[in-house]
Structures are given as structure tokens and as C-alpha cells.
Design a protein around this motif. Structure first.
Motif, PDB file in Angstrom:
ATOM      1  N   THR A 173       0.906  -1.167   0.379  1.00  0.00           N
ATOM      2  CA  THR A 173       0.027   0.482   0.135  1.00  0.00           C
ATOM      3  C   THR A 173       1.005   1.140   0.672  1.00  0.00           C
ATOM      4  O   THR A 173       2.309   1.176   0.866  1.00  0.00           O
ATOM      5  CB  THR A 173      -0.405   0.351   1.351  1.00  0.00           C
ATOM      6  N   GLY A 212      -5.378   1.749   5.418  1.00  0.00           N
ATOM      7  CA  GLY A 212      -5.719   1.143   3.927  1.00  0.00           C
ATOM      8  C   GLY A 212      -4.669  -0.159   4.030  1.00  0.00           C
ATOM      9  O   GLY A 212      -4.687  -1.101   3.295  1.00  0.00           O
ATOM     10  N   ARG A 218      -4.087  -0.050  -2.976  1.00  0.00           N
ATOM     11  CA  ARG A 218      -2.931   0.101  -3.459  1.00  0.00           C
ATOM     12  C   ARG A 218      -2.349   0.747  -3.101  1.00  0.00           C
ATOM     13  O   ARG A 218      -1.528   1.061  -2.762  1.00  0.00           O
ATOM     14  CB  ARG A 218      -3.047  -0.387  -4.644  1.00  0.00           C
TER      15      ARG A 218
END
Length: 253
Positions: A173, A212, A218
Motif C-alpha cells: 500500500t 488502507g 493499492r
């Protein structure tokens, strides 16, 4: 982020250069609910300290689920001073500073991720690399800073694809941040109070990054306003170059 992970009951290990500050953060993390909290005092510009950090995680926990990369520094001068000098590269082509800056703010990220990968593969873990909007768009008088952030994007985006190709369940990430309300940023904007309206709260930013990583996103853009700015720079690069040549903003240190 350490405090937010602590509130979630995580086992955490943190590293930085100031041992007295590390002790304070570890003590608070324990009081907030961390199952365990440990620290390694070290300089991420030194390969041996990166190695000690990952080895400490292996010894303390026997596994590693998350590697969060969020350090920044220079051995040459205060980054706060460097950011506010506002000199273009041709005015100050300081190669010694540039090499040192990349070593701490790029090479050590790669080194830590490489050292941690065997543990992360075992746990189907996650890598979270904290970057900046300046890793997506060029900015005047910050060529060294943009260089490190663009390179983080290039390396970790490529690593993500390589792990996917190899069938390895390790997510990558990239956190793309705008102005965050750290003490340094708030202080630097005292003379332009209107800019404080676009500064994102620290706690909310930390949670956005953690979320995230947990969801294997991503990329994370926070505050969200940084997303259209980066896309504008991609879609209309010539106009963006012209506009950025007329303004002068600096990132946090």
C-alpha cells in the motif's frame, strides 16, 4: 499511527533515533491498550540499524504482519530549514546532501522491506509505504524531495506487481499524503493562516493509512483533495508545470 495501532490492541515495535522519545511513545502505547510495545533506537540511514530493527521484530514477536515505513531525515541539516530555503537545484546542487537524503528516505525503505519480506511472506502480511503528493507531481525547489518520493512509488509499485506475479500474498500500500497537521506544518503556516484550512488532522490521517493497509488498498490518498491534484498533473502536464512555476509551497519535515 503507533497510538492508533495500540488502541486496536496490536503488538508494536517502533524505531527512531531519539531513545528518550521512543520510551515515551512506548509507555503511552501500552497505556492505550497495546498487547506489547517495544522500540529499537537506531538510524535508518545505517544498514546495520535497519537489520537490527527487523531482527528485533523477529525475536520479540516471532512473526511480522505489518511493516509501516514512515521515517524521514538527513544527516546534513534540519529538513525544516532545507525546505524553507526555497533554493532551486541549479542554485544549490549539493550532491552530498542528495545522496544522504536518498539513502535515508529511499534506500532504507527498500532495505527494510527486503529484510522483512521473508517474515511477511509467512504471515501473508502487508507493506505500507508512506509517500506524498510530491511523489506524483513535480514541484519547484523540491527536486531532491520529489526524487525520493517518485522513486518510492516506482519501487513499491513494481514490487507489488512482482509479488502478484510470484503468487505471494503480500500486499503493498502506498499512502499519498497532502498537508498533514503535524506541529512542524502548523508552525510553518502561521503566517498564512488560510492554508490551515487544507491541513488534515493527524489522527484521521493515521487511521486512513492504517485502514488502507488493513484492507490491502493499492493506494491511499489523504486528504482526498490530493487525488484530483495528482490526476490534473498527469492529464495536463504542461499546464501544471506552468502553474507550479508560479507558486511556492513546501511539504512537512
Amino acid at each position: 499511527m503507533a497510538y492508533q495501532y495500540a488502541r486496536l490492541g496490536a503488538k508494536i515495535l517502533i524505531t527512531a533515533r531519539r531513545e528518550n522519545r521512543l520510551k515515551e511513545v512506548v509507555a503511552k502505547a501500552k497505556s492505550l491498550g497495546a498487547q506489547e510495545a517495544h522500540y529499537v533506537a537506531g538510524d535508518m540511514g545505517k544498514a546495520e540499524d535497519c537489520e537490527r530493527t527487523i531482527q528485533a521484530a523477529r525475536e520479540k514477536f516471532g512473526r511480522l504482519d505489518y511493516l509501516v515505513l514512515n521515517h524521514m531525515g538527513s544527516n546534513f541539516k534540519s529538513l525544516q530549514d532545507k525546505f524553507h530555503e526555497g533554493k532551486s537545484w541549479d542554485q544549490d546542487p549539493n550532491m552530498d546532501f542528495f545522496v544522504d537524503f536518498l539513502n535515508i528516505n529511499l534506500v532504507s525503505y527498500v532495505r527494510l522491506a527486503s529484510l522483512a519480506l521473508p517474515l511477511l511472506k509467512e504471515s501473508s502480511g502487508r507493506i505500507v509505504a508512506v509517500s506524498s503528493g510530491f511523489g506524483k507531481i513535480p514541484w519547484p525547489n523540491l527536486s531532491y524531495y520529489c526524487a525520493s518520493k517518485f522513486a518510492l512509488d516506482g519501487f513499491f509499485s513494481s514490487l507489488r506487481v512482482e509479488l502478484m506475479k510470484a503468487g505471494q500474498d503480500v500486499s503493498v500500500t502506498l499512502a499519498v499524503l497532502g498537508y498533514i497537521g503535524t506541529p512542524n506544518v502548523v508552525h510553518s503556516l502561521q503566517n498564512t493562516p488560510e492554508m490551515l484550512d487544507i491541513v488534515a488532522p493527524v489522527n484521521q490521517t493515521a487511521m486512513a493509512i492504517i485502514r488502507g493497509g488493513a484492507t490491502r488498498a493499492r493506494e491511499v490518498y489523504y486528504p482526498f483533495s490530493i487525488w484530483p491534484l495528482t490526476k490534473f498533473g498527469t492529464l495536463m502536464p504542461q499546464m501544471f508545470d506552468y502553474l507550479t512555476s508560479k507558486i511556492d509551497l513546501v511539504p512537512e519535515s
